[in-house]
Design a protein around this motif. Structure first.
Motif, PDB file in Angstrom:
ATOM      1  N   LEU A 363       0.826  -1.207   0.000  1.00  0.00           N
ATOM      2  CA  LEU A 363       0.000   0.000   0.000  1.00  0.00           C
ATOM      3  C   LEU A 363       0.861   1.258   0.000  1.00  0.00           C
ATOM      4  O   LEU A 363       0.607   2.207  -0.740  1.00  0.00           O
ATOM      5  CB  LEU A 363      -0.927  -0.009   1.220  1.00  0.00           C
ATOM      6  N   TYR A 367       0.806   3.862  -3.240  1.00  0.00           N
ATOM      7  CA  TYR A 367       0.355   5.247  -3.108  1.00  0.00           C
ATOM      8  C   TYR A 367       1.519   6.236  -3.032  1.00  0.00           C
ATOM      9  O   TYR A 367       1.345   7.423  -3.317  1.00  0.00           O
ATOM     10  CB  TYR A 367      -0.595   5.377  -1.911  1.00  0.00           C
ATOM     11  N   HIS A 396       3.227  -2.876   4.300  1.00  0.00           N
ATOM     12  CA  HIS A 396       2.165  -2.037   3.743  1.00  0.00           C
ATOM     13  C   HIS A 396       2.201  -0.579   4.185  1.00  0.00           C
ATOM     14  O   HIS A 396       1.651   0.282   3.488  1.00  0.00           O
ATOM     15  CB  HIS A 396       0.804  -2.622   4.122  1.00  0.00           C
ATOM     16  N   PHE A 765      -9.227  -4.450  -0.011  1.00  0.00           N
ATOM     17  CA  PHE A 765      -7.802  -4.223  -0.262  1.00  0.00           C
ATOM     18  C   PHE A 765      -7.540  -4.104  -1.764  1.00  0.00           C
ATOM     19  O   PHE A 765      -6.853  -3.187  -2.221  1.00  0.00           O
ATOM     20  CB  PHE A 765      -6.961  -5.358   0.322  1.00  0.00           C
ATOM     21  N   ILE A 769      -6.067  -0.927  -4.138  1.00  0.00           N
ATOM     22  CA  ILE A 769      -4.969  -1.053  -5.099  1.00  0.00           C
ATOM     23  C   ILE A 769      -5.448  -0.700  -6.503  1.00  0.00           C
ATOM     24  O   ILE A 769      -4.777   0.017  -7.261  1.00  0.00           O
ATOM     25  CB  ILE A 769      -4.380  -2.473  -5.072  1.00  0.00           C
TER      26      ILE A 769
END
Length: 777
Positions: A363, A367, A396, A765, A769
């Motif tokens: 994650l 991002y 993450h 999740f 993504i």
């Protein structure tokens, strides 16, 4: 011989044999008798294949009820076939357990079947289940009983199949099975193969006893031996072994043991019916300097032990997720200090927590490519001590927020600071002592009688930094950043902070009956206390050698909702007696809080490194954004209180999407309002709880529908955040409020990206993504 005589003789011999068997059968003999069991203990199937499993050693007409359940329906399904058989079908690659419960008369027997499915089932997705044959190097909390199941994992992207987790538990040196027949001997240290007498020497000395282990010439099998605990001074004295270096964090264990009161114990020693209540227990420390916690397995369960026979029990239990030390032992519940013996012990690990999947997209990296500096989560300190959780977090996230452990009611002990007796000669008074500890004492602090005792001595509220210091170091060691949450709030501040002489008075559950006569109403006196508190904490944190991990501080929390106070005990808004109950954008104690914090940032040259944030919920509700803008505008206005100007960097949008206002469209509108004010924006507590609630009657299909709606909401929300970022909004951080649904403060709403544990990847999740992937096209 006549047929009738033959038949009669045969019946007589059978009866005699039966009587003999009944007379000599004890629990150990019963173990050898036929028990209800499955035709297979484990099976391996290919995807799409089925296998019939039979229940043996019982006739169908005697079975009142048969139930079967799969631990992973996405991997294996189970369906009854009459009363003595069931069919398991392989759905996708992985491993699962099928539990069969067979009720015969009043007794229910639980049977387990391990199923391994071999084949490439990438299109099915799903999380990896426990492999009991391969102990994991890392661990996480086992799924709680009855916890909601996550919906089936969807495909990531448009046509790309979701990758199947490939992380394999790594064998370790910790034991998987420990067997002991206790044949001795007792060594020079009073131990038997590491087992010892659990007692307090002071108790023994006072009672004139020598609590000890002995080898008893009395075991389950003829001629065998056992270990007995003699001369117990207290009921908690037990037979113990230290497993600190060999137990697996979060592991599930099965212990089988036989127990008996020795024959040489007089029946007069028993309180009732010649029976002793034994308990299977464990004690552990989370860290070296923490107090031990003790548990019984299962909680408050007694196992009857007799003088007339050996009794055998099998118990399953799970150990804590994080441990510095662990002690396994047997003790008694009541019944004085009668000796008891243990024989034929077998302690085996039957499951390890599911490991997180390191092959999933990260994650923080996903991002980060879009310009988001921080992608974080909310935890407690204990969560960070579990190696599997920490690995998951590091994969993450690059930021954490402590949900409660830095709030005022965690930092303030409700006691006043006292000089230790051994250091009394070093300091002339408590002020000098406090300054030596790093406390900041305002110049006007001694001017207020509410800060003094009856003799005129200065009173200073005690602040506890132990957990904070550990968190700072842990974050530094793990290379992860931290948001400090929070300095000032109208809730979760102990009443003692607001009372004269810091007296910790009891708060009534009926708010109208609370007597505010002991509450300080002098504004200047309260702001002097506030200055002491904020500057002491900020200086302590910013002086730490690990201070670089802190990138944001929530200085004030939820002030626009200060009238929406809880009626729970200890949750009242004690600020209101001096500053009024209603929201006031020009509130001096709110403005001063930011100035006090900024003073310390300047002292340490960190005003450009640490953001001071105003944090609030429902920021997208009608009128709330405007209130926040008016509040921050006043905070940053230069005047007699604020000589600096901009001390509040921006706003923390909690984003608990819990009501009708929580929509992606409303979020987009609010983001634009804050962008126009040139605020730094942090999404500080994101979860989605407005898509349904799980109850005891919720079906799997209904849970799946809630999960789908939650996933769709995440996609819409993340899409809007990405759009706003691209359009110039200074969104520095996104924080998901928790690791898993099970540990969420609103677990019943299935609000997060992972379900029962960190291996249980939800559709949400993949939608998070996918939002990033789609934005990159």
């Amino acid at each position: 011989m006549h047929k009738t005589i033959k038949k009669t003789l045969a019946k007589s011999m059978a009866f005699a044999l039966a009587v003999t068997m009944v007379g000599t059968l004890n629990v150990s003999d019963a173990d050898a008798a036929k028990k209800i069991k499955l035709s297979k203990k484990s099976v391996t199937l290919k995807v799409g294949k089925s296998k019939t499993i039979k229940v043996k050693n019982v006739k169908a007409k005697k079975v009142k009820k048969l139930t079967v359940k799969s631990s992973k329906k996405k991997v294996v399904t189970a369906k009854k076939k009459g009363k003595t058989a069931f069919v398991v079908k392989a759905v996708s690659k992985g491993s699962a357990k099928v539990t069969a419960k067979v009720k015969v008369g009043k007794k229910t027997t639980t049977l387990k079947l391990k199923v391994k499915v071999s084949a490439n089932a990438a299109k099915k997705g799903g999380s990896q289940s426990t492999e009991t044959s391969k102990p994991a190097d890392s661990s996480a909390s086992p799924a709680a009983s009855g916890a909601p199941s996550a919906s089936e994992t969807p495909k990531a992207g448009k046509e790309t199949a979701t990758p199947v987790p490939t992380a394999t538990p790594v064998p370790d040196k910790r034991f998987t099975k420990l067997e002991e027949s206790f044949d001795g001997p007792v060594d020079a240290d009073g131990k038997v193969n590491g087992w010892t007498a659990r007692c307090n020497p002071d108790d023994n000395k006072e009672a004139g006893l020598n609590t000890r282990l002995e080898i008893l010439d009395e075991g389950v099998e003829p001629g065998s031996k056992s270990v007995v605990l003699r001369d117990r001074a207290k009921g908690w004295n037990g037979i113990s072994i230290d497993l600190s270096d060999t137990i697996t964090e979060g592991g599930t264990y099965r212990v089988t043991f036989s127990a008996k009161v020795p024959n040489d114990v007089s029946t007069d020693d028993f309180e009732d019916d010649d029976v002793l209540n034994l308990r299977v227990s464990g004690g552990y420390q989370v860290e070296e300097d923490t107090d031990a916690t003790y548990r019984n397995y299962p909680a408050d369960t007694d196992y009857p032990v007799y003088r007339t026979k050996w009794t055998t029990y099998t118990v399953e239990f799970s150990v804590p997720d994080a441990m510095y030390s662990y002690e396994f032992y047997f003790e008694t519940n009541g019944y004085g200090t009668i000796p008891f013996a243990i024989d034929n012990l077998k302690l085996e690990r039957i499951a390890v927590p599911n490991p997180f999947d390191p092959t999933l997209p990260s994650l923080k990296e996903t991002y980060g490519k879009l310009g988001f500096e921080k992608f974080g989560t909310a935890v407690s300190y204990d969560t960070l001590l579990n190696s599997n959780n920490m690995g998951f977090i590091n994969h993450h996230y690059n930021s954490i927020t402590l949900g409660n452990q830095m709030k005022p009611d965690a930092m303030l002990t409700r006691e006043v600071l006292k000089i230790p007796a051994e250091e009394a000669d070093k300091y002339k008074d408590v002020v000098e002592y406090a300054k030596a500890l790093g406390y900041y004492i305002p110049e006007d602090y001694a001017n207020y009688d509410c800060n003094k005792d009856a003799e005129g001595n200065i009173l200073i509220p005690e602040i506890d930094f132990k957990t904070t210091d550990k968190i700072l170091k842990k974050c530094h060691d793990e290379g992860i950043s931290m948001r400090y949450h929070t300095l000032i709030w109208h809730q979760q501040m102990p009443k003692a902070f607001f009372t004269k002489q810091f007296v910790d008075t009891q708060v009534s559950s009926d708010k109208e009956k609370d007597d505010p006569s002991d509450v300080v109403t002098d504004k200047d006196a309260l702001m002097s206390r506030e200055e002491l508190y904020i500057k002491t904490i900020m200086d302590h944190v910013m002086s730490s050698q690990y201070s670089d991990v802190v990138y944001a501080v929530d200085v004030v929390n939820e002030f626009t909702h200060c009238t929406n106070i809880s009626k729970q005990i200890g949750s009242d808004n004690w600020w209101k007696y001096a500053f009024g109950e209603n929201f006031d954008p020009e509130s001096p104690y709110v403005k001063k809080a930011f100035v006090f914090a900024y003073d310390i940032l300047k002292k340490h040259n960190k005003e450009d490194k640490v953001s001071l944030i105003y944090n609030d919920y429902d920021t997208y509700a009608p009128g709330t954004a405007e209130q926040i803008i008016s509040l921050i505008t006043n905070i940053n206005k230069k005047d007699d209180i604020n000589p600096y100007g901009k001390v509040c960097a921006g706003v923390g949008m909690q984003c608990h999407f819990a009501n009708a206002h929580g929509t992606a469209a409303n979020l987009a509108t609010t983001l634009n309002k804050f962008k126009e004010q040139d605020y730094e924006i942090q999404i500080t507590e994101l979860d989605i709880t407005n898509q349904g609630t799980v109850t005891e009657t919720t079906t799997d299909e209904e849970k799946a529908e809630i999960n789908k709606k939650v996933a769709d909401s995440y996609y819409d929300i993340m899409t809007e955040l990405i759009k706003a970022k691209k359009n110039g909004a200074n969104i520095r951080a996104i924080v998901i409020w928790g690791l898993t649904d099970v540990t969420s403060w609103r677990a019943e709403s299935l609000p997060l990206l992972f379900g029962t544990d960190v291996s249980d990847v939800k559709e949400a999740f993949h939608k998070v993504i996918k939002a990033a992937e789609d934005a990159s096209k």
